[in-house]
Design an enzyme around this catalytic site. Structure first.
Site, PDB file in Angstrom:
ATOM      1  N   SER A 202       0.875  -1.161  -0.085  1.00 54.91           N
ATOM      2  CA  SER A 202      -0.064   0.072   0.052  1.00 54.91           C
ATOM      3  C   SER A 202       0.912   1.222  -0.069  1.00 54.91           C
ATOM      4  O   SER A 202       2.170   1.345   0.051  1.00 54.91           O
ATOM      5  CB  SER A 202      -0.842   0.016   1.290  1.00 54.91           C
ATOM      6  N   LYS A 203       0.360   2.251  -0.037  1.00 54.84           N
ATOM      7  CA  LYS A 203       1.058   3.530  -0.037  1.00 54.84           C
ATOM      8  C   LYS A 203       1.964   3.692   1.398  1.00 54.84           C
ATOM      9  O   LYS A 203       2.951   4.576   1.204  1.00 54.84           O
ATOM     10  CB  LYS A 203      -0.192   4.748   0.099  1.00 54.84           C
ATOM     11  N   ARG A 204       1.534   3.112   2.192  1.00 55.43           N
ATOM     12  CA  ARG A 204       2.421   3.321   3.416  1.00 55.43           C
ATOM     13  C   ARG A 204       3.678   2.652   3.170  1.00 55.43           C
ATOM     14  O   ARG A 204       4.565   3.023   3.840  1.00 55.43           O
ATOM     15  CB  ARG A 204       1.523   2.334   4.558  1.00 55.43           C
ATOM     16  N   GLY A 206       5.369   3.254   0.439  1.00 53.90           N
ATOM     17  CA  GLY A 206       6.002   3.747  -0.415  1.00 53.90           C
ATOM     18  C   GLY A 206       5.582   3.620  -1.913  1.00 53.90           C
ATOM     19  O   GLY A 206       6.070   4.162  -2.861  1.00 53.90           O
TER      20      GLY A 206
END
Ligand code: GLU
Length: 409
Positions: A202-204, A206
């Site tokens: 996920s975006k978490r 990167g």
């Protein structure tokens, strides 16, 4: 032998990320390796989930990466075909109307099985776990499962290479093929990409949209190289691969059965590597292509060799060289002001504005004032580090350097 025909079938429900773009890359490589065809099919039948801009982004990303497709289709333009095929199943007694929708009758006995091309894995589902499912909705649009199968057959797809989140839908697909008495394509389900903590990417971690990577100054070569190693192993410890090498080496049997882990630092490393391997002219063009205005092209070209070894993204060029194009805001404390005065004194006396001489004078002040290089950076550029100072000052010019010192003092 049957011609190899593969497709990517993105739904325009969001801007493509690394996951679905890796699927596109693997399909492309498999097609090219086998002199086959690579198709693009927009699966836009779930009208409620369509996200504006995402269809455009799909085209933009594939074009930017150079993953050129050979044929293209859009499911919303093929509604008659699905309708007609729905009727065929109804006539065969294999589908029925249910509140305005049409449902497919799944067989509830025995098993549905296939050998997946990834790891030659045998996968099977008990049919008693399966339920009848909608193939045409009351809005007369087909569902994903139905349109996907009809199209893969009509488009003569030989191999379906997609993310493994579709494994659980595959029994539905296989039963549909059987209902039509069609042969199903080879299925190759790619293990999902995980974040470093082994949870869903996920975006978490990167991970972001591929357009974001482009806009932040990642090179397509770096992204392709990074993505191809997410689950594929070319053998040995080879890491750097051009697209031509990927095409010549790619084989589904070398796709790993375990999930690859996304490492944003590795992507950054690849990017730095590819940036350093561009010619200076090419690097200049890539920076320009990013769409940021370069106020003084001559100056930018002089700065490229200095910046190239220190850049990890194209955008780093701007951060590293900004103070050459516009006067930076520099706020100094008393001690720094003292040192700045010293620098002004010695620089005024430098006759030849050459890097050796400048370095000599900097060292002299360094010793006299018992200070550190970082302070010189701060005084002259507003930041505590950056491109090598003597070379930078040569490019900035004596006049500008002195003007800058006078201004901040
Ligand atoms: N439309 C599906 C997707 O968005 C396609 C899955 C497949 O390749 O069959 O990923």
């Amino acid at each position: 032998m049957r011609q190899i025909r593969v497709r990517i079938a993105p739904s325009p429900t969001g801007i493509p990320h690394i996951g679905n773009t890796r699927t596109a890359l693997f399909n492309y490589l498999f097609a090219k390796h086998n002199q086959g065809m690579f198709l693009l099919r927009i699966e836009d039948t779930d009208r409620a989930r369509i996200v504006a801009e995402s269809e455009k982004a799909i085209y933009e990303i594939l074009s930017w990466l150079g993953l050129q497709w050979d044929e293209e289709y859009k499911q919303s333009e093929r509604l008659d075909i699905y309708k007609e095929h729905g009727k065929i199943l109804q006539e065969k007694g294999l589908a029925y109307e249910d509140n305005g929708a049409i449902r497919f009758k799944m067989s509830k006995e025995g098993i549905t099985e296939w050998v997946d091309a990834i790891g030659e894995k045998h996968i099977s589902f008990e049919n008693k776990t399966q339920e009848d499912f909608v193939i045409i909705k009351s809005d007369s649009f087909p569902t994903y499962n139905f349109a996907n199968v009809v199209d893969d057959h009509l488009m003569q797809i030989s191999h379906v290479i997609r993310g493994d989140e579709f494994i659980s839908s595959t029994p539905k697909h296989i039963q549909l093929y059987e209902a039509f008495s069609w042969k199903h394509p080879v299925f190759a389900h790619l293990p999902v990409i995980l974040g470093p903590d082994k949870t869903k990417l996920s975006k978490r971690h990167g991970a972001k949209s591929v357009l974001d990577y482009r806009d932040e100054g990642y090179l397509k070569e770096a992204l392709l190289n990074f993505m191809v190693l997410l689950g594929w192993n070319p053998g040995g410890d080879r890491e750097i691969l051009s697209i031509e090498e990927m095409i010549s080496l790619f084989d589904l049997k070398d796709v790993n059965t375990s999930s690859p882990v996304f490492d944003v630092h590795k992507l950054m490393w690849f990017n730095g590597y590819y940036i350093r391997n561009l010619s200076e002219d090419e690097l200049f063009l890539r920076i320009k292509d990013l769409g940021l205005t370069i106020k003084d092209e001559q100056l930018a070209k002089k700065l490229i060799p200095l910046a190239q070894t220190r850049m990890n993204t194209l955008n780093d060029f701007y951060t590293l060289t900004k103070h050459f194009f516009e006067e930076p805001e520099i706020i100094l404390d008393e001690k720094e002001k003292e040192v700045a005065k010293k620098l002004l004194d010695v620089f005024t006396n430098v006759l030849a504005w050459k890097k050796e001489d400048i370095l000599q004078f900097l060292k002299q002040v360094l010793e006299q004032e018992k200070t550190r290089m970082t302070m010189f950076y701060k005084i002259l550029t507003g930041k505590e580090s950056g491109l090598p100072l003597p070379e930078s000052l040569v490019i900035l010019g004596k006049e500008k350097t002195i003007e800058r010192l006078k201004r901040i003092i």
